[in-house]
Write an enzyme that holds these catalytic residues in place. Structure first.
Site, short mmCIF file in Angstrom:
data_model
loop_
_atom_site.label_atom_id
_atom_site.label_comp_id
_atom_site.label_asym_id
_atom_site.label_seq_id
_atom_site.Cartn_x
_atom_site.Cartn_y
_atom_site.Cartn_z
N PRO A 9 0.78 -1.22 0.00
CA PRO A 9 0.00 0.00 0.00
C PRO A 9 0.82 1.29 0.00
O PRO A 9 1.82 1.40 0.70
CB PRO A 9 -0.83 -0.09 1.29
CG PRO A 9 -0.23 -1.18 2.09
CD PRO A 9 0.46 -2.09 1.13
N ASN A 10 0.34 2.21 -0.81
CA ASN A 10 0.85 3.58 -0.94
C ASN A 10 2.16 3.69 -1.70
O ASN A 10 2.60 4.80 -2.00
CB ASN A 10 0.99 4.25 0.45
CG ASN A 10 -0.34 4.38 1.13
OD1 ASN A 10 -1.29 4.89 0.53
ND2 ASN A 10 -0.47 3.89 2.35
N ARG A 17 5.22 12.33 -1.98
CA ARG A 17 5.30 12.80 -0.60
C ARG A 17 6.53 12.18 0.06
O ARG A 17 7.05 11.18 -0.41
CB ARG A 17 4.09 12.33 0.22
CG ARG A 17 2.75 12.76 -0.27
CD ARG A 17 2.24 13.98 0.48
NE ARG A 17 0.84 14.26 0.14
CZ ARG A 17 0.42 14.72 -1.02
NH1 ARG A 17 1.28 14.95 -2.00
NH2 ARG A 17 -0.87 14.95 -1.25
N TYR A 22 11.61 8.44 1.28
CA TYR A 22 11.47 7.45 0.20
C TYR A 22 12.09 7.89 -1.13
O TYR A 22 12.02 7.14 -2.11
CB TYR A 22 9.98 7.13 -0.01
CG TYR A 22 9.32 6.57 1.24
CD1 TYR A 22 9.78 5.40 1.82
CD2 TYR A 22 8.27 7.24 1.85
CE1 TYR A 22 9.19 4.89 2.98
CE2 TYR A 22 7.67 6.74 3.01
CZ TYR A 22 8.13 5.57 3.57
OH TYR A 22 7.57 5.08 4.70
N ASN A 73 7.88 -5.91 -1.08
CA ASN A 73 7.88 -4.80 -0.14
C ASN A 73 6.43 -4.67 0.33
O ASN A 73 5.60 -4.07 -0.36
CB ASN A 73 8.36 -3.50 -0.79
CG ASN A 73 8.40 -2.36 0.22
OD1 ASN A 73 7.85 -2.46 1.32
ND2 ASN A 73 9.06 -1.28 -0.14
N ALA A 76 3.20 -0.96 4.72
CA ALA A 76 2.68 -0.95 6.11
C ALA A 76 2.24 -2.33 6.59
O ALA A 76 2.27 -2.61 7.80
CB ALA A 76 1.53 0.05 6.22
N GLU A 97 12.49 -9.93 1.19
CA GLU A 97 11.75 -8.75 1.67
C GLU A 97 12.61 -7.50 1.46
O GLU A 97 13.80 -7.52 1.78
CB GLU A 97 11.47 -8.94 3.16
CG GLU A 97 10.78 -7.78 3.85
CD GLU A 97 10.67 -8.00 5.37
OE1 GLU A 97 11.22 -9.01 5.89
OE2 GLU A 97 10.04 -7.16 6.02
N HIS A 99 12.74 -3.11 1.85
CA HIS A 99 12.20 -1.81 2.30
C HIS A 99 13.10 -0.72 1.78
O HIS A 99 14.33 -0.82 1.90
CB HIS A 99 12.11 -1.75 3.82
CG HIS A 99 11.21 -2.80 4.37
ND1 HIS A 99 9.85 -2.70 4.30
CD2 HIS A 99 11.49 -3.99 4.93
CE1 HIS A 99 9.32 -3.80 4.81
NE2 HIS A 99 10.28 -4.60 5.20
N ARG A 106 13.69 3.89 12.38
CA ARG A 106 12.55 4.80 12.34
C ARG A 106 11.69 4.60 13.61
O ARG A 106 12.23 4.28 14.66
CB ARG A 106 11.76 4.58 11.05
CG ARG A 106 12.60 4.88 9.79
CD ARG A 106 11.80 4.71 8.52
NE ARG A 106 10.67 5.61 8.48
CZ ARG A 106 9.66 5.49 7.60
NH1 ARG A 106 9.69 4.51 6.70
NH2 ARG A 106 8.65 6.34 7.61
O1 CA2 Z 1 10.62 1.62 3.62
C1 CA2 Z 1 9.75 0.98 3.03
O2 CA2 Z 1 9.87 0.54 1.88
C2 CA2 Z 1 8.40 0.74 3.73
O3 CA2 Z 1 7.98 -0.58 3.43
C3 CA2 Z 1 7.44 1.77 3.14
C4 CA2 Z 1 6.08 1.78 3.81
C5 CA2 Z 1 6.20 1.84 5.33
O4 CA2 Z 1 4.92 1.69 5.92
C6 CA2 Z 1 7.13 0.76 5.88
O5 CA2 Z 1 7.24 0.92 7.27
C7 CA2 Z 1 8.50 0.86 5.24
C8 CA2 Z 1 5.26 2.98 3.35
C9 CA2 Z 1 5.16 3.17 1.89
C10 CA2 Z 1 4.42 4.44 1.66
O6 CA2 Z 1 5.05 5.13 0.64
C11 CA2 Z 1 4.73 6.45 0.51
C12 CA2 Z 1 4.94 6.98 -0.72
C13 CA2 Z 1 4.67 8.31 -0.92
C14 CA2 Z 1 4.17 9.08 0.10
C15 CA2 Z 1 3.96 8.54 1.34
C16 CA2 Z 1 4.25 7.21 1.55
#
Ligand code: CA2
Length: 143
Positions: A9-10, A17, A22, A73, A76, A97, A99, A106
């Site tokens: 997700p996301n 953002r 990221y 990946n 969340a 896996e 990230h 974090r």
């Molecule tokens: O570091 C990573 O790749 C994560 O898997 C990314 C997830 C986060 O919940 C994990 O703890 C670590 C979040 C991805 C959300 O990506 C975004 C992209 C643009 C704006 C906001 C968030």
């Protein structure tokens, strides 16, 4: 060799953002990066992104007998999903896996990964390069 690349997700919002965490490259550029890495190694691949836990579980189940390895990946869902963990264990397909960020440096809630319990390797904090490392790991693991 066929790899399934799953993004949770996301991650489709990459680049829009939180560039400090990221990076500023888009999801489309991540897909191109992964595609280039697979093609360079002569690996067939499928990219899958979903914001829905059940859809990710369905995709993992559907990988049984089709894919040799999974790069995931779970975003969340890393920190919450016993369902994705169980799916990876059920299909017994070697999984790596990934990230983008270093989840261990974090917030406290990001430090635990259910998915690590099934993954052969967990790669964090290397940005896009982490996906290439996961692909190369699986290529070597599966040979
Ligand atoms: O570091 C990573 O790749 C994560 O898997 C990314 C997830 C986060 O919940 C994990 O703890 C670590 C979040 C991805 C959300 O990506 C975004 C992209 C643009 C704006 C906001 C968030």
């Amino acid at each position: 060799m066929k790899l399934l690349i799953i993004n949770g997700p996301n991650l489709n919002l990459l680049g829009l953002r939180e560039p400090d965490i990221y990076g500023n490259r888009s999801y489309e550029s991540l897909c191109a990066f992964i595609g280039d890495a697979c093609k360079a190694e002569g690996i067939e691949y499928k990219l899958f992104q979903s914001n829905h836990e059940g859809a990710i579980v369905d995709e993992i189940q559907g990988a049984y007998g089709v894919f040799d390895g999974i790069v995931i990946n779970p975003a969340a869902y890393t920190h919450t999903s016993v369902a994705i963990l169980d799916a990876l264990k059920a299909v017994e397909i070697p999984a790596a896996e990934v990230h983008l960020s270093d989840i261990n440096s974090r917030e406290e809630f990001r430090r635990h990964s259910y998915i690590s319990l099934a993954a052969k390797i967990t790669i964090c904090g290397k940005g896009f390069e982490g996906y290439k490392e996961a692909i190369l790991f699986l290529k070597d693991y599966l040979k």
